[in-house]
Design a protein around this motif. Structure first.
Motif, PDB file in Angstrom:
ATOM      1  N   GLU A  42      38.765  38.147  61.133  1.00 37.94           N
ATOM      2  CA  GLU A  42      39.780  38.544  60.146  1.00 37.94           C
ATOM      3  C   GLU A  42      40.038  37.457  59.113  1.00 37.94           C
ATOM      4  O   GLU A  42      40.415  37.740  57.981  1.00 37.94           O
ATOM      5  CB  GLU A  42      41.098  38.883  60.853  1.00 37.94           C
ATOM      6  N   GLN A  43      39.860  36.192  59.500  1.00 37.60           N
ATOM      7  CA  GLN A  43      40.157  35.096  58.562  1.00 37.60           C
ATOM      8  C   GLN A  43      39.152  35.005  57.422  1.00 37.60           C
ATOM      9  O   GLN A  43      39.441  34.487  56.353  1.00 37.60           O
ATOM     10  CB  GLN A  43      40.094  33.748  59.296  1.00 37.60           C
ATOM     11  N   GLU A  44      37.923  35.499  57.684  1.00 42.00           N
ATOM     12  CA  GLU A  44      36.866  35.315  56.684  1.00 42.00           C
ATOM     13  C   GLU A  44      37.021  36.240  55.492  1.00 42.00           C
ATOM     14  O   GLU A  44      36.593  35.914  54.387  1.00 42.00           O
ATOM     15  CB  GLU A  44      35.499  35.619  57.321  1.00 42.00           C
ATOM     16  N   ILE A  45      37.606  37.402  55.749  1.00 41.18           N
ATOM     17  CA  ILE A  45      37.639  38.428  54.705  1.00 41.18           C
ATOM     18  C   ILE A  45      38.485  37.977  53.502  1.00 41.18           C
ATOM     19  O   ILE A  45      37.982  37.978  52.375  1.00 41.18           O
ATOM     20  CB  ILE A  45      38.103  39.784  55.302  1.00 41.18           C
ATOM     21  N   PRO A  46      39.750  37.560  53.705  1.00 49.70           N
ATOM     22  CA  PRO A  46      40.502  37.088  52.537  1.00 49.70           C
ATOM     23  C   PRO A  46      39.921  35.813  51.919  1.00 49.70           C
ATOM     24  O   PRO A  46      39.991  35.626  50.703  1.00 49.70           O
ATOM     25  CB  PRO A  46      41.913  36.828  53.091  1.00 49.70           C
ATOM     26  N   PHE A  47      39.310  34.966  52.738  1.00 47.67           N
ATOM     27  CA  PHE A  47      38.698  33.732  52.232  1.00 47.67           C
ATOM     28  C   PHE A  47      37.605  34.067  51.221  1.00 47.67           C
ATOM     29  O   PHE A  47      37.557  33.533  50.103  1.00 47.67           O
ATOM     30  CB  PHE A  47      38.118  32.924  53.411  1.00 47.67           C
ATOM     31  N   ILE A  48      36.722  35.005  51.610  1.00 46.67           N
ATOM     32  CA  ILE A  48      35.618  35.383  50.719  1.00 46.67           C
ATOM     33  C   ILE A  48      36.144  36.245  49.564  1.00 46.67           C
ATOM     34  O   ILE A  48      35.759  36.068  48.401  1.00 46.67           O
ATOM     35  CB  ILE A  48      34.529  36.151  51.521  1.00 46.67           C
ATOM     36  N   GLY A  49      37.032  37.164  49.886  1.00 50.96           N
ATOM     37  CA  GLY A  49      37.549  38.080  48.865  1.00 50.96           C
ATOM     38  C   GLY A  49      38.167  37.318  47.705  1.00 50.96           C
ATOM     39  O   GLY A  49      37.922  37.624  46.532  1.00 50.96           O
ATOM     40  N   ALA A  50      38.944  36.291  48.014  1.00 50.54           N
ATOM     41  CA  ALA A  50      39.642  35.534  46.967  1.00 50.54           C
ATOM     42  C   ALA A  50      38.667  34.790  46.063  1.00 50.54           C
ATOM     43  O   ALA A  50      39.004  34.425  44.940  1.00 50.54           O
ATOM     44  CB  ALA A  50      40.605  34.534  47.604  1.00 50.54           C
ATOM     45  N   ARG A  51      37.434  34.568  46.546  1.00 51.44           N
ATOM     46  CA  ARG A  51      36.466  33.785  45.766  1.00 51.44           C
ATOM     47  C   ARG A  51      35.360  34.652  45.162  1.00 51.44           C
ATOM     48  O   ARG A  51      34.374  34.134  44.652  1.00 51.44           O
ATOM     49  CB  ARG A  51      35.880  32.676  46.681  1.00 51.44           C
ATOM     50  N   SER A  52      35.546  35.980  45.233  1.00 51.46           N
ATOM     51  CA  SER A  52      34.491  36.885  44.756  1.00 51.46           C
ATOM     52  C   SER A  52      34.831  37.551  43.428  1.00 51.46           C
ATOM     53  O   SER A  52      34.039  38.346  42.919  1.00 51.46           O
ATOM     54  CB  SER A  52      34.224  37.972  45.802  1.00 51.46           C
ATOM     55  N   ASP A  53      35.998  37.253  42.895  1.00 50.30           N
ATOM     56  CA  ASP A  53      36.405  37.870  41.631  1.00 50.30           C
ATOM     57  C   ASP A  53      36.024  36.912  40.502  1.00 50.30           C
ATOM     58  O   ASP A  53      36.676  35.887  40.313  1.00 50.30           O
ATOM     59  CB  ASP A  53      37.916  38.106  41.654  1.00 50.30           C
ATOM     60  N   GLY A  54      34.947  37.199  39.820  1.00 49.46           N
ATOM     61  CA  GLY A  54      34.520  36.328  38.718  1.00 49.46           C
ATOM     62  C   GLY A  54      33.070  35.876  38.825  1.00 49.46           C
ATOM     63  O   GLY A  54      32.280  36.162  37.921  1.00 49.46           O
ATOM     64  N   PRO A  55      32.699  35.183  39.919  1.00 50.56           N
ATOM     65  CA  PRO A  55      31.301  34.725  40.008  1.00 50.56           C
ATOM     66  C   PRO A  55      30.331  35.919  40.035  1.00 50.56           C
ATOM     67  O   PRO A  55      30.665  36.980  40.563  1.00 50.56           O
ATOM     68  CB  PRO A  55      31.241  33.980  41.348  1.00 50.56           C
ATOM     69  N   GLY A  56      29.145  35.737  39.482  1.00 52.05           N
ATOM     70  CA  GLY A  56      28.167  36.825  39.500  1.00 52.05           C
ATOM     71  C   GLY A  56      27.643  37.087  40.900  1.00 52.05           C
ATOM     72  O   GLY A  56      27.431  38.229  41.298  1.00 52.05           O
ATOM     73  N   ILE A  57      27.444  36.012  41.654  1.00 52.04           N
ATOM     74  CA  ILE A  57      26.844  36.120  42.988  1.00 52.04           C
ATOM     75  C   ILE A  57      27.622  35.249  43.960  1.00 52.04           C
ATOM     76  O   ILE A  57      27.950  34.101  43.644  1.00 52.04           O
ATOM     77  CB  ILE A  57      25.362  35.674  42.950  1.00 52.04           C
ATOM     78  N   VAL A  58      27.916  35.816  45.118  1.00 54.39           N
ATOM     79  CA  VAL A  58      28.554  35.042  46.190  1.00 54.39           C
ATOM     80  C   VAL A  58      27.527  34.878  47.302  1.00 54.39           C
ATOM     81  O   VAL A  58      27.010  35.870  47.823  1.00 54.39           O
ATOM     82  CB  VAL A  58      29.797  35.772  46.742  1.00 54.39           C
ATOM     83  N   ILE A  59      27.230  33.634  47.637  1.00 49.82           N
ATOM     84  CA  ILE A  59      26.330  33.375  48.782  1.00 49.82           C
ATOM     85  C   ILE A  59      27.235  33.023  49.953  1.00 49.82           C
ATOM     86  O   ILE A  59      28.007  32.058  49.886  1.00 49.82           O
ATOM     87  CB  ILE A  59      25.355  32.216  48.488  1.00 49.82           C
ATOM     88  N   THR A  60      27.159  33.796  51.009  1.00 47.66           N
ATOM     89  CA  THR A  60      28.068  33.564  52.142  1.00 47.66           C
ATOM     90  C   THR A  60      27.498  32.478  53.067  1.00 47.66           C
ATOM     91  O   THR A  60      26.322  32.106  52.971  1.00 47.66           O
ATOM     92  CB  THR A  60      28.333  34.869  52.921  1.00 47.66           C
ATOM     93  N   ALA A  61      28.367  31.994  53.944  1.00 47.46           N
ATOM     94  CA  ALA A  61      28.030  30.900  54.866  1.00 47.46           C
ATOM     95  C   ALA A  61      26.723  31.173  55.605  1.00 47.46           C
ATOM     96  O   ALA A  61      26.396  32.319  55.910  1.00 47.46           O
ATOM     97  CB  ALA A  61      29.147  30.765  55.907  1.00 47.46           C
ATOM     98  N   CYS A  62      26.009  30.116  55.936  1.00 48.93           N
ATOM     99  CA  CYS A  62      24.751  30.314  56.650  1.00 48.93           C
ATOM    100  C   CYS A  62      25.011  31.030  57.978  1.00 48.93           C
ATOM    101  O   CYS A  62      25.934  30.709  58.709  1.00 48.93           O
ATOM    102  CB  CYS A  62      24.018  28.992  56.847  1.00 48.93           C
ATOM    103  N   ALA A  63      24.165  32.040  58.237  1.00 57.81           N
ATOM    104  CA  ALA A  63      24.292  32.850  59.449  1.00 57.81           C
ATOM    105  C   ALA A  63      23.040  32.629  60.295  1.00 57.81           C
ATOM    106  O   ALA A  63      21.924  32.630  59.746  1.00 57.81           O
ATOM    107  CB  ALA A  63      24.420  34.320  59.063  1.00 57.81           C
ATOM    108  N   ASN A  64      23.223  32.429  61.610  1.00 58.40           N
ATOM    109  CA  ASN A  64      22.045  32.099  62.427  1.00 58.40           C
ATOM    110  C   ASN A  64      21.235  33.331  62.788  1.00 58.40           C
ATOM    111  O   ASN A  64      21.767  34.377  63.149  1.00 58.40           O
ATOM    112  CB  ASN A  64      22.390  31.253  63.664  1.00 58.40           C
ATOM    113  N   VAL A  65      19.901  33.149  62.702  1.00 60.47           N
ATOM    114  CA  VAL A  65      18.981  34.272  62.897  1.00 60.47           C
ATOM    115  C   VAL A  65      18.526  34.396  64.346  1.00 60.47           C
ATOM    116  O   VAL A  65      17.824  35.335  64.699  1.00 60.47           O
ATOM    117  CB  VAL A  65      17.728  34.144  62.000  1.00 60.47           C
ATOM    118  N   HIS A  66      18.913  33.421  65.167  1.00 61.36           N
ATOM    119  CA  HIS A  66      18.488  33.453  66.571  1.00 61.36           C
ATOM    120  C   HIS A  66      19.592  32.803  67.384  1.00 61.36           C
ATOM    121  O   HIS A  66      20.229  31.850  66.912  1.00 61.36           O
ATOM    122  CB  HIS A  66      17.173  32.669  66.737  1.00 61.36           C
TER     123      HIS A  66
END
Ligand SMILES: Cc1cc2nc3c(=O)[nH]c(=O)nc-3n(C[C@H](O)[C@H](O)[C@H](O)COP(=O)(O)O)c2cc1C
Length: 371
Positions: A42-66
Motif C-alpha cells: 500500500e505504501q508504494e502506490i502513493p509514492f509512485i503516484g505522486a511522482r508520475s504526474d509530469g514526467p514522460g516515463i516512470v521507471i519503477t524500482a528494480c524488481a527481482n526476476v528470480h
C-alpha cells in the motif's frame, strides 16, 4: 514555461512505437517497501503516484526476476505470477497520471544479503570467497536468463509499457561483464570483454523474444549500465565501448547510463578530460537514444544534460524524492519554488514510504534534509 526549458518538453517516438510527451524520466529508485513476498504494498502506490504526474516515463524500482536474486528487504518481485496483480495496480497508478510505466528487471548476484536468498546461497558469475559468492552452474545461468524473459512476460501482462534491464551498479549482469567478478572460462566468461558479454546479451535476447512471443506492440526495452568500475581489473571506458557497440546492434529503445554525476569524467580507457556521457554518445551516435542521469536538481541542469552532453533524455531520481511535482513546476513556470532539501517538519507531504524515509534520515548528505 521559460523558453530555455523547451528542450525538456519535446515529444519523442521510440523505435518500438512508444510515444512520450517529454524528455524527462523518473530514475528507478528502490524504496524497501514491497511486502516480504515481493508483492506491491500500500505504501508504494502513493509514492509512485505522486511522482508520475509530469514526467514522460516512470521507471519503477528494480524488481527481482528470480527468488535467488533479491538484493534488498522490501524489493518488489517479478519472478512469480502472484506478483502480477500488484504490478498491474502499479502500472495503472502511473498511467492514471499520464506517464508511461517501465519496470526495471534485476538480479542482485553477489550483492544479495545471505538472509534474503534461499539457503543463504549467494550467487555470482564465479566463486569469489572474499565476497561470499558461489559461481552459477551452466544450468543456473540459463535459468536466470529465462527468468528475465518470464519477468518481461509478466510486465506485459501487468500492463507496463516497457522493461529496463538492470545491467548497472554492480549487480549480476555487470558481475558477468566485469573482469573483476567473472573468472569463468566457459561460454559465459573469458579473457576479452566481448567474451564476458555472453550473459548480458543472452538476457537482451530473452527479453526481446518474450516481447515477440507475447506480440506486444509498443513495448519498450531499455538497458542500464555503469560505465566504469574503480577496481583493477575492472570495467573501463574501453570495455563500455565494446558493450555499447554490441547493444547498439540489438534494436533497443534506449540505453541508460547510470551515474551519480551526469558530467563526471572518464577514469581510464578514454580521454580523461571528457565526460563519460559525451564519449558514449560519440561512440553510439544516432543508433539508439541515450538517457543521462546524476545530480540534476534544476531545469537548467536538466537542459545541460540534453544539450552539453547531447543526451536524448534526462532521468531524475533524488530530486523527485524532494520535489515530486518537479516537472509540472517547470512546465508552469514555478521553478523558483522548487525545493532542493527535504523539510523534516513536513514529512507527510512527501509520500515517502517509511523505510525509505528512515534511510534518508540515517544517510546524511545523500538526500539533503533540514528540520
Ligand atoms: C533511494 C534510491 C534508490 C535507487 N534505486 C535504484 C534502482 O533500483 N535501480 C537503479 O538502477 N538505480 C537506483 N538508484 C540510482 C538512481 O536511479 C540514480 O541513478 C541516482 O540516484 C543518480 O540520480 P539522481 O542524482 O537524480 O538521484 C537509486 C537511487 C536512490 C537515491
Amino acid at each position: 514555461m521559460k523558453s530555455a526549458y523547451q528542450p525538456l518538453f519535446e515529444p519523442f517516438t521510440f523505435r518500438s512505437g512508444v510515444q512520450t510527451e517529454n524528455r524527462i524520466m523518473v530514475a528507478p529508485m528502490t524504496h524497501y517497501s514491497s511486502n516480504d513476498d515481493g508483492t506491491i504494498s500500500e505504501q508504494e502506490i502513493p509514492f509512485i503516484g505522486a511522482r508520475s504526474d509530469g514526467p514522460g516515463i516512470v521507471i519503477t524500482a528494480c524488481a527481482n526476476v528470480h527468488v535467488n536474486g533479491k538484493a534488498f528487504p522490501g524489493q518488489p518481485g517479478i519472478y512469480d505470477d502472484a506478483h502480477i496483480p500488484g504490478l498491474k495496480r502499479l502500472a495503472e497508478t502511473i498511467h492514471a497520471k499520464g506517464a508511461k510505466a517501465v519496470i526495471q528487471i534485476h538480479h542482485g548476484g553477489l550483492q544479495c544479503p545471505p538472509d534474503l536468498v534461499p539457503n543463504g546461497d549467494v550467487l555470482s558469475a564465479s566463486d569469489l570467497p572474499e565476497k561470499g559468492s558461489r559461481g552459477l552452474s551452466d544450468a543456473e545461468v540459463k535459468e536466470i536468463i529465462e527468468g528475465f524473459g518470464s519477468a518481461t512476460t509478466r510486465a506485459i501482462k501487468a500492463g507496463f509499457d516497457g522493461v529496463e534491464i538492470h545491467g548497472a551498479n554492480g549487480y549480476l549482469i555487470q558481475q558477468f561483464f566485469s573482469p573483476h567478478t567473472n573468472k569463468r572460462t566457459d561460454a559465459w566468461g573469458g579473457e576479452s570483454a566481448s567474451d564476458r558479454l555472453a550473459f548480458p546479451l543472452a538476457i537482451v535476447d530473452a527479453v526481446k523474444s518474450a516481447v515477440a512471443t507475447e506480440g506486444a506492440e509498443n513495448f519498450l526495452v531499455g538497458y542500464r549500465f555503469s560505465p566504469e568500475e574503480p577496481e583493477t581489473p575492472g570495467l573501463t571506458m574501453e570495455d563500455t565501448f565494446v558493450l555499447v557497440d554490441a547493444l547498439a546492434q540489438k534494436e533497443l529503445d534506449y540505453l541508460h547510463v547510470s551515474l551519480m554525476e551526469a558530467h563526471s569524467k572518464a577514469r581510464r580507457g578514454a580521454d580523461e578530460t571528457r565526460s563519460r556521457l559525451s564519449l558514449i554518445k560519440e561512440r553510439v551516435g544516432k543508433q539508439v537514444p541515450i538517457v543521462g542521469v546524476g545530480s540534476v536538481h534544476t531545469p537548467a541542469q536538466a537542459v545541460a544534460v540534453l544539450e552539453d552532453e547531447d543526451m536524448d533524455f534526462v532521468a531524475i531520481g533524488r530530486e523527485l524524492l524532494i520535489e515530486p511535482n518537479w516537472v509540472n513546476m517547470v512546465k508552469n513556470g514555478e521553478e523558483a519554488n522548487i525545493q532542493t532539501v527535504i523539510k523534516v517538519s513536513q514529512k507527510e507531504t512527501y509520500t515517502l514510504p517509511e523505510p525509505l524515509w528512515n534511510l534518508i534520515m540515517n544517510a546524511r548528505g545523500w538526500v539533503p534534509f533540514e528540520e
